[in-house]
Scaffold this motif. Structure first.
Motif, PDB file in Angstrom:
ATOM      1  N   ALA A   1       0.849  -1.190   0.000  1.00 33.69           N
ATOM      2  CA  ALA A   1       0.000   0.000   0.000  1.00 33.69           C
ATOM      3  C   ALA A   1       0.883   1.238   0.000  1.00 33.69           C
ATOM      4  CB  ALA A   1      -0.907  -0.004   1.236  1.00 33.69           C
ATOM      5  N   SER A   2       0.679   2.088  -0.999  1.00 28.36           N
ATOM      6  CA  SER A   2       1.527   3.278  -1.104  1.00 28.36           C
ATOM      7  C   SER A   2       1.273   4.188   0.094  1.00 28.36           C
ATOM      8  CB  SER A   2       1.248   4.031  -2.401  1.00 28.36           C
ATOM      9  OG  SER A   2      -0.046   4.580  -2.355  1.00 28.36           O
ATOM     10  N   GLY A   3       2.345   4.764   0.583  1.00 24.99           N
ATOM     11  CA  GLY A   3       2.213   5.692   1.712  1.00 24.99           C
ATOM     12  C   GLY A   3       2.431   5.041   3.057  1.00 24.99           C
ATOM     13  N   ALA A   4       2.310   3.700   3.118  1.00 19.89           N
ATOM     14  CA  ALA A   4       2.520   3.025   4.404  1.00 19.89           C
ATOM     15  C   ALA A   4       4.018   2.989   4.713  1.00 19.89           C
ATOM     16  CB  ALA A   4       1.952   1.612   4.361  1.00 19.89           C
ATOM     17  N   PRO A   5       4.411   3.340   5.923  1.00 17.16           N
ATOM     18  CA  PRO A   5       5.834   3.309   6.268  1.00 17.16           C
ATOM     19  C   PRO A   5       6.302   1.869   6.478  1.00 17.16           C
ATOM     20  CG  PRO A   5       4.534   3.970   8.173  1.00 17.16           C
ATOM     21  CD  PRO A   5       3.576   3.793   7.040  1.00 17.16           C
ATOM     22  N   ALA A   6       7.601   1.662   6.448  1.00 14.61           N
ATOM     23  CA  ALA A   6       8.145   0.330   6.677  1.00 14.61           C
ATOM     24  C   ALA A   6       7.965  -0.058   8.146  1.00 14.61           C
ATOM     25  CB  ALA A   6       9.630   0.308   6.310  1.00 14.61           C
ATOM     26  N   GLY A   7       7.996  -1.376   8.402  1.00 12.21           N
ATOM     27  CA  GLY A   7       7.993  -1.818   9.793  1.00 12.21           C
ATOM     28  C   GLY A   7       6.776  -2.626  10.204  1.00 12.21           C
ATOM     29  N   VAL A   8       5.772  -2.719   9.318  1.00  8.55           N
ATOM     30  CA  VAL A   8       4.617  -3.566   9.641  1.00  8.55           C
ATOM     31  C   VAL A   8       4.628  -4.766   8.705  1.00  8.55           C
ATOM     32  CG1 VAL A   8       2.099  -3.722   9.715  1.00  8.55           C
ATOM     33  CG2 VAL A   8       3.244  -1.623  10.466  1.00  8.55           C
ATOM     34  N   ARG A   9       4.830  -5.960   9.252  1.00  4.60           N
ATOM     35  CA  ARG A   9       4.845  -7.167   8.442  1.00  4.60           C
ATOM     36  C   ARG A   9       3.464  -7.828   8.527  1.00  4.60           C
ATOM     37  NH1 ARG A   9       8.742  -9.312   5.694  1.00  4.60           N
ATOM     38  NH2 ARG A   9      10.274  -7.961   6.699  1.00  4.60           N
ATOM     39  N   VAL A  10       2.920  -8.176   7.355  1.00  3.37           N
ATOM     40  CA  VAL A  10       1.578  -8.764   7.299  1.00  3.37           C
ATOM     41  C   VAL A  10       1.614 -10.171   7.872  1.00  3.37           C
ATOM     42  CG1 VAL A  10      -0.336  -9.395   5.787  1.00  3.37           C
ATOM     43  CG2 VAL A  10       1.082  -7.393   5.246  1.00  3.37           C
ATOM     44  N   VAL A  11       0.710 -10.471   8.796  1.00  2.00           N
ATOM     45  CA  VAL A  11       0.594 -11.824   9.328  1.00  2.00           C
ATOM     46  C   VAL A  11      -0.618 -12.516   8.706  1.00  2.00           C
ATOM     47  CG1 VAL A  11       1.778 -11.284  11.494  1.00  2.00           C
ATOM     48  CG2 VAL A  11      -0.714 -11.022  11.346  1.00  2.00           C
ATOM     49  N   ALA A  12      -0.696 -13.830   8.847  1.00  2.00           N
ATOM     50  CA  ALA A  12      -1.694 -14.595   8.102  1.00  2.00           C
ATOM     51  C   ALA A  12      -3.047 -14.682   8.812  1.00  2.00           C
ATOM     52  CB  ALA A  12      -1.167 -16.008   7.825  1.00  2.00           C
ATOM     53  N   THR A  13      -3.058 -14.529  10.136  1.00  2.00           N
ATOM     54  CA  THR A  13      -4.328 -14.640  10.867  1.00  2.00           C
ATOM     55  C   THR A  13      -4.375 -13.603  11.987  1.00  2.00           C
ATOM     56  OG1 THR A  13      -3.484 -16.144  12.566  1.00  2.00           O
ATOM     57  CG2 THR A  13      -4.303 -17.171  10.529  1.00  2.00           C
ATOM     58  N   VAL A  14      -5.590 -13.243  12.385  1.00  2.00           N
ATOM     59  CA  VAL A  14      -5.730 -12.263  13.470  1.00  2.00           C
ATOM     60  C   VAL A  14      -5.148 -12.798  14.774  1.00  2.00           C
ATOM     61  CG1 VAL A  14      -7.641 -10.838  12.641  1.00  2.00           C
ATOM     62  CG2 VAL A  14      -8.140 -12.996  13.787  1.00  2.00           C
ATOM     63  N   GLU A  15      -5.119 -14.124  14.920  1.00  2.00           N
ATOM     64  CA  GLU A  15      -4.557 -14.689  16.148  1.00  2.00           C
ATOM     65  C   GLU A  15      -3.074 -14.337  16.296  1.00  2.00           C
ATOM     66  OE1 GLU A  15      -6.806 -16.268  14.265  1.00  2.00           O
ATOM     67  OE2 GLU A  15      -8.376 -16.223  15.797  1.00  2.00           O
ATOM     68  N   GLU A  16      -2.410 -14.056  15.175  1.00  2.00           N
ATOM     69  CA  GLU A  16      -0.978 -13.734  15.228  1.00  2.00           C
ATOM     70  C   GLU A  16      -0.685 -12.277  15.581  1.00  2.00           C
ATOM     71  OE1 GLU A  16       1.259 -15.517  11.792  1.00  2.00           O
ATOM     72  OE2 GLU A  16      -0.738 -16.357  11.389  1.00  2.00           O
ATOM     73  N   VAL A  17      -1.731 -11.472  15.714  1.00  2.00           N
ATOM     74  CA  VAL A  17      -1.491 -10.070  16.094  1.00  2.00           C
ATOM     75  C   VAL A  17      -0.843 -10.059  17.473  1.00  2.00           C
ATOM     76  CG1 VAL A  17      -2.607  -7.878  16.693  1.00  2.00           C
ATOM     77  CG2 VAL A  17      -3.371  -9.177  14.684  1.00  2.00           C
ATOM     78  N   ALA A  18       0.293  -9.363  17.594  1.00  2.00           N
ATOM     79  CA  ALA A  18       1.105  -9.495  18.802  1.00  2.00           C
ATOM     80  C   ALA A  18       0.605  -8.619  19.947  1.00  2.00           C
ATOM     81  CB  ALA A  18       2.557  -9.153  18.479  1.00  2.00           C
ATOM     82  N   ASP A  19       0.284  -7.361  19.635  1.00  2.00           N
ATOM     83  CA  ASP A  19       0.025  -6.407  20.716  1.00  2.00           C
ATOM     84  C   ASP A  19      -1.357  -5.779  20.580  1.00  2.00           C
ATOM     85  OD1 ASP A  19       0.014  -4.516  22.659  1.00  2.00           O
ATOM     86  OD2 ASP A  19       1.576  -3.257  21.751  1.00  2.00           O
ATOM     87  N   TRP A  20      -2.322  -6.359  21.259  1.00  2.00           N
ATOM     88  CA  TRP A  20      -3.692  -5.847  21.158  1.00  2.00           C
ATOM     89  C   TRP A  20      -3.846  -4.508  21.856  1.00  2.00           C
ATOM     90  CZ3 TRP A  20      -7.160  -7.543  17.844  1.00  2.00           C
ATOM     91  CH2 TRP A  20      -6.963  -8.819  17.293  1.00  2.00           C
TER      92      TRP A  20
END
Lengths: 332, 332
Positions: free
Chosen positions: A47-66
């Protein structure tokens, strides 16, 4: 600072992320997409404009910091049943969830049990959930209802959306059946891949807020026939073949059609516009000249609804239970 | 059952009471008007449809049973300072108050101190207060803002209201200066009795929600000149005399006019309509064909806002902090 979890990175999800950054509305802190060619990538590659540093994960369960997630935007499927597992996880974390899932715009029509579950789950965990987009979610339902705020009585309403698909994306032209002959159109209609999903939801949204319980309702799908040879990005359309689709939903009280929604999208459609006609006191006749651009507006409406949803009471919302405060301002 | 206290029984207050009963929205449990020829009368003598048994009292202090009042409708004055004593009493009783006081539609413009007092007083006592009506309150402000929910960006907005006053009430025709020559028009303009009250409020309402802080703003008042001899209920209008009034308000950011509101009402006005034009992404151009009837719509908008205000958080509201759920249904 609004911190967003983006779930779904198809064309619409990517567009929303780009618009979110272009509008300086906050930060995307996590992103989810199960597709093999997406999960694992940097969001900034997608996505244009998004800064580096966010890696896409495959499932919502993998979201690290709610604790860093204020709201989630879900752009994965039109089918509420398929979206339910994601919504459950998000609501259990007390997140404010906006989704373009068409069936969620008015989930009581096809999924009353899910609707009740979502409402209860949201209230229990301090979450909020809203289905929105340009259509369903705004033009043919919430906005149409809003106009009747000027009325002492509404006897019937008609909402029309006439779109010229000539300059739209190829998948959209394919979706509306441009170029098909009668047999192919019928086959596609029978498959269910032609129809604009959400017209029934919009119809029942309007009916609910205007106080009608429909005794019955119907939905028709017919081809728009090219009157002359046409061309589109898919190729030539011979006269007599389909240039697009016309879909009409009607709700009846007794034998009378009190609500009619007409969605028509075709190549070379003359006089494209959106229109709300109310037989009421006073009568209303409101036209959006040239119509409203669908892709742009869906992204805008999702982003413009974040603040209202976050400050609303926990629970399942519709676009008519939230204030509409227009185009949201940049943060900071 | 919604139980209303009506404060103000001029033409608009009477109309609202009649519409309230015609629409079966609830019950008027008390009514107030200080005028000598009104106080002491039965409400049923003043407003068609009202049942017998409610005697109009002269002041809100004379209301006997506050426990039976769910909300109050105040239609007394355009001037917030004059309405403040009434609003204080009502809010101290924890009532939800809707008023057509034009300055209350966006009170931060001319009365920021009153605005803060109303908000604090409402919160302290569990009351709510809203200024509304067709204009200010809906067409040129809340509705215009609502349309921009479809936009990712708004560079400027123009709202136009062109009304044909030919079939309007005589007081309205007098108010717009129909029939005056230049000198008489100027004299009336200087007195301040010609202007549509609330255009500045609408302008700042729009500016606030679209995120603009105006560096300056202006309001112009000019006659609409009759191009030929005309007739109206007030008498003949010679060509060259005023057939009505044109009022324009503009808000500037730097040197640029980003918001322009045009209100024009004249005898024999051709092509009457309301219109919202947005230079934005996407651009919008929205026309209410024939316009929206003002007297009918003001009553409707007040009555249609009762439920949203009653269920909102305590405090001072605007039409953009409440959901707009359209034409309210009858009760029961």
């Amino acid at each position: 600072m609004t911190r967003v979890l983006q779930v779904g990175l198809g064309p619409l999800g990517r567009r929303i992320v780009s618009d979110f950054y272009a509008r300086r509305l906050g930060e995307v802190v996590a992103a989810v997409d199960p597709a093999n060619d997406v999960a694992g990538k940097e969001l900034s590659e997608l996505a244009s404009g998004a800064p580096a540093g966010v890696r896409v994960v495959a499932t919502v369960e993998e979201v690290a910091d709610w604790s860093s997630v204020d709201c989630a935007i879900v752009t994965t499927s039109s089918d509420l049943e398929l979206v339910m597992p994601t919504l459950r996880t998000l609501l259990d974390h007390g997140v404010a969830v906006l989704s373009t899932c068409e069936e969620l715009a008015y989930p009581w029509l096809r999924h009353p049990v899910f609707a009740q579950e979502l409402d209860e789950r949201a209230i229990r965990n301090g979450g909020r959930v809203l289905g929105t987009g340009v259509n369903p979610g705004f033009l043919m339902d919430a906005f149409a209802v809003c106009t009747t705020t000027a009325c002492n009585a509404v006897r019937s309403i008609r909402v029309t959306r006439l779109q010229d698909a000539s300059s739209r994306r190829v998948p959209f032209q394919r979706k509306i059946g441009a170029g098909l002959d009668d047999a192919a159109f019928e086959a596609r209609a029978a498959e269910g891949t032609l129809r604009h999903v959400g017209l029934g939801e919009s119809l029942h949204f309007v009916g609910h807020y205007l106080g009608w319980t429909f005794d019955r309702w119907e939905e028709e799908l017919t081809p728009v026939k090219a009157e002359r040879d046409l061309d589109c990005a898919l190729g030539p359309i011979p006269a007599g073949h389909s240039s697009g689709v016309r879909q009409v939903a009607r709700g009846y009280v007794g034998d009378e059609s009190v609500a009619e929604l007409v969605f028509q999208a075709a190549i070379a459609q003359p006089d494209p516009h959106d229109r709300v006609e109310v037989d009421g006191d006073p009568p209303l006749d409101l036209v959006w000249k040239g119509g409203v651009h669908g892709d742009t507006a869906t992204s805008a409406i999702v982003l413009n609804s974040i603040r209202a949803l976050r400050t609303a009471a926990p629970g399942l919302h519709t676009m008519a239970t939230l204030p509409m405060q227009g185009c949201a301002r940049p943060e900071g």
